[in-house]
Design a protein around this motif. Sequence first.
Motif, PDB file in Angstrom:
ATOM      1  N   GLY A 599       0.686  -1.073   0.031  1.00 62.75           N
ATOM      2  CA  GLY A 599      -0.057   0.086  -0.166  1.00 62.75           C
ATOM      3  C   GLY A 599       0.882   1.252  -0.028  1.00 62.75           C
ATOM      4  N   ALA A 600       2.050   1.173   0.609  1.00 54.70           N
ATOM      5  CA  ALA A 600       2.781   2.509   0.785  1.00 54.70           C
ATOM      6  C   ALA A 600       3.341   2.817  -0.510  1.00 54.70           C
ATOM      7  N   LEU A 601       3.801   1.694  -1.161  1.00 53.70           N
ATOM      8  CA  LEU A 601       4.451   1.822  -2.810  1.00 53.70           C
ATOM      9  C   LEU A 601       3.210   2.119  -3.583  1.00 53.70           C
ATOM     10  N   ARG A 611      -3.192  10.999  -8.876  1.00 52.33           N
ATOM     11  CA  ARG A 611      -4.419  10.299  -8.291  1.00 52.33           C
ATOM     12  C   ARG A 611      -4.530  10.576  -6.912  1.00 52.33           C
ATOM     13  N   LEU A 612      -4.497  11.848  -6.326  1.00 52.10           N
ATOM     14  CA  LEU A 612      -4.182  12.206  -5.016  1.00 52.10           C
ATOM     15  C   LEU A 612      -5.287  11.702  -4.060  1.00 52.10           C
ATOM     16  N   ALA A 613      -6.511  11.707  -4.570  1.00 51.22           N
ATOM     17  CA  ALA A 613      -7.622  11.335  -3.604  1.00 51.22           C
ATOM     18  C   ALA A 613      -7.354   9.823  -3.615  1.00 51.22           C
ATOM     19  N   LYS A 620      -5.021   6.058   4.170  1.00 47.07           N
ATOM     20  CA  LYS A 620      -5.766   6.154   5.087  1.00 47.07           C
ATOM     21  C   LYS A 620      -5.862   4.565   5.601  1.00 47.07           C
ATOM     22  N   GLU A 621      -6.065   3.616   4.862  1.00 45.92           N
ATOM     23  CA  GLU A 621      -6.313   2.170   4.825  1.00 45.92           C
ATOM     24  C   GLU A 621      -4.929   1.470   5.627  1.00 45.92           C
ATOM     25  N   CYS A 622      -3.939   1.923   4.850  1.00 45.71           N
ATOM     26  CA  CYS A 622      -2.480   1.479   5.477  1.00 45.71           C
ATOM     27  C   CYS A 622      -2.330   2.104   6.927  1.00 45.71           C
ATOM     28  N   GLU A 623      -2.651   3.290   7.179  1.00 47.78           N
ATOM     29  CA  GLU A 623      -2.482   3.703   8.482  1.00 47.78           C
ATOM     30  C   GLU A 623      -3.441   3.241   9.630  1.00 47.78           C
ATOM     31  N   GLU A 624      -4.689   2.715   9.203  1.00 44.50           N
ATOM     32  CA  GLU A 624      -5.482   2.053  10.188  1.00 44.50           C
ATOM     33  C   GLU A 624      -4.937   0.951  10.360  1.00 44.50           C
ATOM     34  N   LEU A 625      -4.489   0.127   9.328  1.00 47.73           N
ATOM     35  CA  LEU A 625      -3.884  -1.211   9.726  1.00 47.73           C
ATOM     36  C   LEU A 625      -2.633  -1.035  10.292  1.00 47.73           C
ATOM     37  N   THR A 639       6.003   4.949   4.615  1.00 46.76           N
ATOM     38  CA  THR A 639       4.650   5.202   4.883  1.00 46.76           C
ATOM     39  C   THR A 639       4.314   6.900   5.207  1.00 46.76           C
ATOM     40  N   VAL A 640       5.005   7.074   6.355  1.00 46.94           N
ATOM     41  CA  VAL A 640       4.911   8.531   6.753  1.00 46.94           C
ATOM     42  C   VAL A 640       5.227   9.685   5.579  1.00 46.94           C
TER      43      VAL A 640
END
Length: 929
Positions: A599-601, A611-613, A620-625, A639-640
């Motif tokens: 997801g980070a990549l 495709r910013l949105a 967001k999904e990666c940070e939740e995970l 990721t950060v």
Amino acid sequence: MGRAAEVTGLAGLWGRADDLAGPTVALVFGRPGEGKTRLLAEVCKRAAAGDVVAVHGYEPESGVSLASARDLLATLSSGVEGSLLQRLLTGSTAPTETLQLFEAAFQALRSRRALRLVVDDLQWVDPTSAALLHYLVRAAEGVGNPLTLLAAGRPTVASTRLAAALGGVLSDSDRLLRIELGPLDRVAGARLAQELAPDLDERDAVQLWQQADGSPFWIEELARSRGDNPAGGELGFRLRGLSGDAAAVLAVLAAAGRHLERAALAELGGWPVAGVDRAVDDLGALGLVTEAGSAVAVAHDLIRASIADRLPRETLRQGHERLARWLAGQADDAALLEAIGHGRRAGVPVLHPALRLAGSPRRRLLGSDGLCLLRSVAAETDVGTPEGAALDHATAQLATELGEHEVALAAWSGIARRARDASGGAEATLAAAQSALQLGRTAEAERLIDQAADASTAGTGVEVEAMASVAQLWLYLRHRISQGEDAANRAVQAARRLADGTGGARNLSGPDRQAYLHALLEGAEAAIFADRPADVLALTDELAAATTSEDGRVRLRALAEGSLALRWMGRNADAEARLRVAWAEARAEALPRATVEVGALLALVLHSRGRLAEAAQVVKECEELGRRLAEYCPSRAITVTIRHLLQASGGDWSGAVNGLRLAAEAEETAHYRFQAHLERAPLLARYDPRRSAAEVQSGTLAALADATESGCRRCTLEARARGAEALARVGDPGGARELLSAFHPDPVSGSRVLHWYGARARAALLIAEGETLESVVTAWDEVVAEADRCGFVLEALWARIDLAAVLAGGDRARAAAVLREAGVAADAMGARTEAQAVDRGLRALGVRTWSRAGGTGLELTAREREIAARVAAGAGNAEIAAAMFLSRKTVERHVSNVLAKCGLRNRAELAAAWAGGADSARRPEGVHR
């Protein structure tokens, strides 16, 4: 039960839990006999309807992985939403890992809006089940998913630690209730005694309460026995009155420590069903057992403890033996682990269930405790026998799979010493070397690898594995990339010869297959370090083609690294397509670590593709995970980094710069810390060139130092090129020239994106050194064209902004046209900061920013329009606040929003834009009356 206030409080919290955002946790602690189980039952009976799942800790199962979560996992794995969890539980997929199971359980839980978990005897919940509960609560908190957890237990170290962890997850204290039970007071205790024995008068009831020391359990027992001591003579009298069958059934129940079906009792004891029924009826009449449907258990843990002390030792031993024999006949891993525990208590052999368990596809779920038990069995077994040697090998392999590298190193070393042939010794020695590599023990790893290589036979998987391990040693421990590359190339060639000998890689199996995969992985890693993206792509394509369903994680790694290679080769659109496939597969298989990494990549490439949105949604999904993986898999700076790059494009570049600084300070690994430094310096140079020269210089040096420490040639080259560009932007052409003097990417096999970074740096340096307008324009034209060819959409947008800034010094008409084109692209992306930069450039050219196609796409609210009009008329914030009955802070906030939305720097520019709009047929979308 004497707990009216507690029942009311718990039932109230339970009743409103579904209306709260996130999980609700209620914890009840008390000593044995203080009524915890009864309290849970009463709350469940009185609470609102909903899915209720029991999680029960049993003392004999406290070391059996996921034993307490049986019913919970069965519930979650039912239905379509639980199909993946069902596959993981049954072992009908690749070997299952604990985190994968946890994530699959949470994905199934999300489909159930009103799930309530009731946990009894929390102190005996096995560690893996406890970790699952913690994971589910953490995950539910992260996404605001309703979940109710009501748990009761004794205040042991383990239970209080889990309680503290659960409480620490919740952001709202209103969703946490903790109750400490104590003895019943005189009034409640006497009332309970009279309810249980209506013929007691008040004085006798108070006396009974005193004798029981306020314990609800002992009040009930004393009421039953009318004052005899149930822990002494009265219980002994009951036990002495038992028939032989009843005593045998009771011994089994006491040994099991949990409910057993009557049919199971008959099966495991070899008793007729009618005999079991009679025995259970006799035990029930004496108050020694309770029933839940057709399941039977000892009435209370206090009674069970007394029974275990008073039954003849041989009777109790036979109970453990019956349980061990019966459980060993079941396919469930938890049953096999439990069988080993009972068998050891009974003093009977447990080698065969241990072997079955060690070879199970679900073996990784056993965790450290299960591994410890299996290693204990192996230590007690004669490793000179085929079965003993097999168990020794299987448990060593399990230690490796679980990442218990100290245990694995010792186990493999022992196997190597006892090996009867050179091949077996070499395989075990290599496995030990892998553990030493993971532990960072360079000298020991090198010694073991050399020892295995000397004992290996040419053309075998052992030889290939040794070569791959040598490459790993050079790349990761010694940071000698050229030696690592040479070793990796030899390993890859040997692996291909090995595969060709069997007719293809898919025909390889066992250690040979693992050696082949390992060699190709090290080959790809070496090519990444050496900046040979075409080789990375070829190796990862070969790797992905060779993987099977057993190699899901290897395939995802191959797809991810292949996508990076495609991006470096200037095939950004292809990189996006491949990462989308990997993202879908990682999520479908609930592989948390792989999902975060892929997801980070993906977010990084989506950001580059404009495709910013969508990139923000992936982040967001990666940070939740990542939050629910926090204790298992710390987030990395990459990721950060992407989160702050999106923040910068979203209009908050200063916040993004600060966030990258904090990310660099928090990251301990140079290879990841480099990313944060590398992104921060260019952002500062672009957005704040006149004030940030010192920070840009220090950030560039830090990025270069980290890249050098990591030993990665590609990262070092990128740090030089991007650092040179940043230095040129802040007026340090000498520093930029020095960095570029050592920037020599391979002109043939090197990364195309690195060449582009170099071209961009040289174009920026031409500006800093005052070169002719024609040469600078030519350089930036090529930068724009190459970005377009490579599919670097956002980077091309910024290159156009830079090109327009150069053109403004000579060809203002073309500059305006380039900016209008860039503005349309920025609006389409939702790139707010880039759109503002375009507007500033157009205003500097004297072009009305609202006349470009598309505008900023940011509409003002009615109140913002009114405030903008008053500002344009010359009113101050205090005057506006008084006129509109608002506070000054509110007005200040609205003025800031208006300036940001319109891409304006100050009130004067807002007044000018407003005035210009009055005479224009087309007013700006943000600024209009």
